[in-house]
Scaffold this active site. Structure first.
Site, PDB file in Angstrom:
ATOM      1  CE1 TYR A  23      41.709  39.798  28.284  1.00 47.37           C
ATOM      2  CE2 TYR A  23      42.964  40.419  30.021  1.00 47.37           C
ATOM      3  CZ  TYR A  23      42.987  40.738  28.400  1.00 47.37           C
ATOM      4  OH  TYR A  23      43.282  41.569  27.428  1.00 47.37           O
ATOM      5  CG  HIS A  97      37.821  38.241  21.337  1.00 47.25           C
ATOM      6  ND1 HIS A  97      39.575  37.728  20.939  1.00 47.25           N
ATOM      7  CD2 HIS A  97      37.619  38.073  20.068  1.00 47.25           C
ATOM      8  CE1 HIS A  97      39.474  38.223  19.863  1.00 47.25           C
ATOM      9  NE2 HIS A  97      38.918  38.311  19.431  1.00 47.25           N
TER      10      HIS A  97
END
Length: 146
Positions: A23, A97
């Site tokens: 992330y 994403h």
């Protein structure tokens, strides 16, 4: 002035504490700041919820926007109800994403939103948002010139 909405789903409020390999190290506030700095001529609103129903209610209430960028988080893999609400939004749509979901666990490979989005980015961490907005703006200009 163009109006864009950035919607983030479950656990994205925990960015900066989650696996940085997947992330990145930026928090959600950092990403929102990056977006507004990259596109200062756009009026953005930001929304995040860990609750599927709240996300659905938010999407159903959207009006008068030019585009939406949504990161549905883990709901991308199974939430038909959220997908249906996203599909009803009358604006250009992007799904993003932070991680490359196709390179992760097999249950993450399915994305119910991909086929109903105008723009789709994955695996570029915070820049998934930046590139999605850029492409949405190009599509907006193309449709305005038709």
């Amino acid at each position: 002035m163009l109006k864009g909405v950035i919607v983030n789903g479950p656990n994205l409020n925990m960015l900066g504490k989650r696996n940085k390999d997947h992330y990145g190290s930026l928090t959600l506030a950092d990403i929102n700041h990056l977006i507004t700095e990259a596109y200062p001529a756009i009026q953005f609103s930001f929304y995040q919820s860990n609750h599927e129903g709240q996300l659905i209610d938010f999407l159903q209430g959207l009006e008068g926007i030019d585009f939406i960028v949504m990161n549905p988080g883990g709901l991308a893999h199974y939430s038909v109800a959220l997908r249906d609400a996203f599909e009803l939004v009358h604006a250009k749509k992007a799904i993003v994403h932070l991680s490359d979901i196709e390179q992760r666990e097999s249950f993450r490979h399915i994305d119910l939103f991909k086929e109903i989005s105008d723009v789709y980015y994955k695996g570029l961490k915070a820049y998934s948002y930046i590139f999605a907005i850029k492409e949405l703006l190009e599509k907006h200009l193309q449709s305005s010139n038709v």
